[in-house]
Design a protein around this motif. Structure first.
Motif, PDB file in Angstrom:
ATOM      1  N   GLY A  22      43.110  36.513  38.432  1.00  0.00           N
ATOM      2  CA  GLY A  22      43.909  35.213  37.689  1.00  0.00           C
ATOM      3  C   GLY A  22      44.677  35.577  36.298  1.00  0.00           C
ATOM      4  O   GLY A  22      45.081  34.806  35.898  1.00  0.00           O
ATOM      5  N   ARG A  23      44.910  37.112  36.300  1.00  0.00           N
ATOM      6  CA  ARG A  23      45.932  37.244  35.447  1.00  0.00           C
ATOM      7  C   ARG A  23      47.253  37.397  35.719  1.00  0.00           C
ATOM      8  O   ARG A  23      48.276  37.843  34.977  1.00  0.00           O
ATOM      9  CB  ARG A  23      45.522  38.424  34.849  1.00  0.00           C
ATOM     10  N   SER A  24      47.497  37.237  37.060  1.00  0.00           N
ATOM     11  CA  SER A  24      48.929  36.902  37.684  1.00  0.00           C
ATOM     12  C   SER A  24      48.909  35.876  38.615  1.00  0.00           C
ATOM     13  O   SER A  24      47.899  35.569  39.377  1.00  0.00           O
ATOM     14  CB  SER A  24      49.266  38.489  38.230  1.00  0.00           C
ATOM     15  N   PRO A  25      49.769  34.983  38.660  1.00  0.00           N
ATOM     16  CA  PRO A  25      50.179  33.902  39.734  1.00  0.00           C
ATOM     17  C   PRO A  25      49.903  34.553  41.097  1.00  0.00           C
ATOM     18  O   PRO A  25      50.073  35.557  41.401  1.00  0.00           O
ATOM     19  CB  PRO A  25      51.423  33.378  39.558  1.00  0.00           C
ATOM     20  N   ILE A  26      49.307  33.786  41.857  1.00  0.00           N
ATOM     21  CA  ILE A  26      49.031  33.926  43.340  1.00  0.00           C
ATOM     22  C   ILE A  26      50.532  33.990  43.993  1.00  0.00           C
ATOM     23  O   ILE A  26      51.143  33.171  43.439  1.00  0.00           O
ATOM     24  CB  ILE A  26      48.257  33.002  44.100  1.00  0.00           C
ATOM     25  N   CYS A  27      50.655  35.089  44.554  1.00  0.00           N
ATOM     26  CA  CYS A  27      52.125  35.106  45.668  1.00  0.00           C
ATOM     27  C   CYS A  27      51.849  36.252  46.523  1.00  0.00           C
ATOM     28  O   CYS A  27      50.882  36.871  46.749  1.00  0.00           O
ATOM     29  CB  CYS A  27      53.225  35.690  44.617  1.00  0.00           C
ATOM     30  N   PRO A  28      52.874  36.204  47.509  1.00  0.00           N
ATOM     31  CA  PRO A  28      52.345  36.856  48.842  1.00  0.00           C
ATOM     32  C   PRO A  28      52.885  38.555  48.385  1.00  0.00           C
ATOM     33  O   PRO A  28      53.821  38.906  47.711  1.00  0.00           O
ATOM     34  CB  PRO A  28      53.693  36.290  49.703  1.00  0.00           C
ATOM     35  N   VAL A  29      51.892  39.248  49.152  1.00  0.00           N
ATOM     36  CA  VAL A  29      52.046  40.859  48.966  1.00  0.00           C
ATOM     37  C   VAL A  29      51.919  41.135  50.471  1.00  0.00           C
ATOM     38  O   VAL A  29      50.988  41.014  51.038  1.00  0.00           O
ATOM     39  CB  VAL A  29      50.903  41.178  48.374  1.00  0.00           C
ATOM     40  N   VAL A  30      53.070  41.980  50.697  1.00  0.00           N
ATOM     41  CA  VAL A  30      53.198  42.490  52.101  1.00  0.00           C
ATOM     42  C   VAL A  30      53.162  43.800  52.178  1.00  0.00           C
ATOM     43  O   VAL A  30      53.852  44.332  51.168  1.00  0.00           O
ATOM     44  CB  VAL A  30      54.485  41.657  52.834  1.00  0.00           C
TER      45      VAL A  30
END
Length: 347
Positions: A199-207
């Motif tokens: 939770g120290r960075s926003p959830i976003c897509p990692v491909v």
């Protein structure tokens, strides 16, 4: 809850002079934070920090200040970071993959951020075009010069420290694409997943992308499944949803754009997590969300809400529909699952 004591120098007359300095400098926005930064500078100067420590803090602050300045005009443009080896040559199939990915993301009106070196980084910039690319270059005595594609471009930033450079990648990007690379690429992959998992960075897509026939990411994923997710359960079963191995460039681009097809962003307001969306949820969908994700709701339920006063005051997309709930701040992979449920399946 006890109120936090004001962060001050300990000398009321000096504090008053700092306040006067801010007023004289015309700083009226977020002056409380600027005040505290000046207090920190004075405190560290009066304490026993070595000259080396002072040089580190000074350089880091200057690097971050300049980074904010460069990126600010493009704040409304979504950006994807591309990671991969500087040692990949132009005749390597991975170079072509990175170039195609950069080009297709630019066609979706995204910008790319790379490390500004040769190899995968140069390929991403070449694909997107210099006008849609940022280079965040690390100054090392043994690596090549930054790519000539960004020579003289104000969007090329040089960093002395890896941590300020990494912070820039994480802060400015809404998606991440990783191609084959060495220690640095794997470090970036694991740090990304760690920051989102905690939770120290926003959830976003990692491909994760590789040329056809490559076993690079499949082998990496086998290690994760066998050694981390295996019998010892060093990660949770949902944690792997934070990263996606994509079979083609088109698959990777679709994964990123679909993530933001309905989901927009999130923010903690008070004790609740507010999830902003492009389209509203109806009662039936809310009921399904509450049934499916009750395990991450501390109390109450997931419900549709209006923008909070804090969001309105900040101009933080107040016109978008929202849902909110008291998130347990533990199961961030489940939060990714919730975003996926809101977006629905890819067509």
């Amino acid at each position: 809850m006890a109120r936090r004591a004001p962060y001050r120098t300990g000398d009321p007359s000096l504090d008053a002079r700092i306040a006067e300095l801010l007023e004289e400098a015309g700083i009226s926005r977020d002056e409380d934070l600027v005040f505290e930064m000046l207090v920190s500078a004075l405190r560290i100067g009066r304490e026993s920090a070595s000259r080396g420590d002072l040089k580190l803090v000074n350089a880091a602050l200057k690097e971050l200040r300049y980074s904010f300045l460069v990126f600010e005009p493009y704040a409304s443009v979504p950006k994807v970071s591309i990671f991969g080896s500087a040692r990949i040559r132009r005749d390597d199939p991975a170079y072509e993959v990175a170039m195609r990915f950069g080009r297709q993301m630019a066609e979706q009106d995204w910008m790319v951020i790379t490390g500004a070196g040769p190899g995968i980084m140069e390929a991403g910039i070449e694909g997107a075009g210099a006008e849609r690319a940022f280079g965040v270059n690390i100054l090392l005595p043994f690596e090549n010069e930054p790519t000539a594609l960004l020579a003289g471009d104000p969007k090329l930033i040089n960093y002395r420290y890896f941590f300020t450079r990494k912070l820039t990648f994480m802060k400015e990007s809404k998606a991440f694409a990783l191609l084959p690379g060495g220690f640095g690429t794997l470090d970036e992959a694991f740090e990304l997943l760690t920051l989102m998992q905690t939770g120290r960075s926003p959830i976003c897509p990692v491909v994760l992308i590789a040329p056809e026939g490559s076993t690079y990411w499949q082998t990496w994923l086998q290690f994760i499944e066998n050694e981390l997710l295996g019998p010892r359960a060093l990660i949770g079963p949902d944690d792997l949803c934070l990263v996606r191995v994509c079979s083609t460039v088109e698959d990777a681009v679709a994964e990123i754009t679909h993530f933001y097809s309905r989901y927009h962003s999130m923010r903690v307001v008070g004790r609740r997590l507010v999830v902003r969306l492009r389209t509203p949820v109806d009662e039936r969908e809310l009921a399904e969300l509450n049934e499916q994700f009750a395990d991450i709701v501390v109390s109450g339920k997931i419900e549709a809400v209006e923008a909070s006063p804090a969001e309105r005051e900040d101009g933080d997309v107040p016109d978008l529909p929202r849902i909110a709930f008291q998130f347990n701040r533990v199961n961030y992979a489940r939060l990714r699952r919730l975003i996926d449920a809101l977006n629905g399946p890819r067509s």
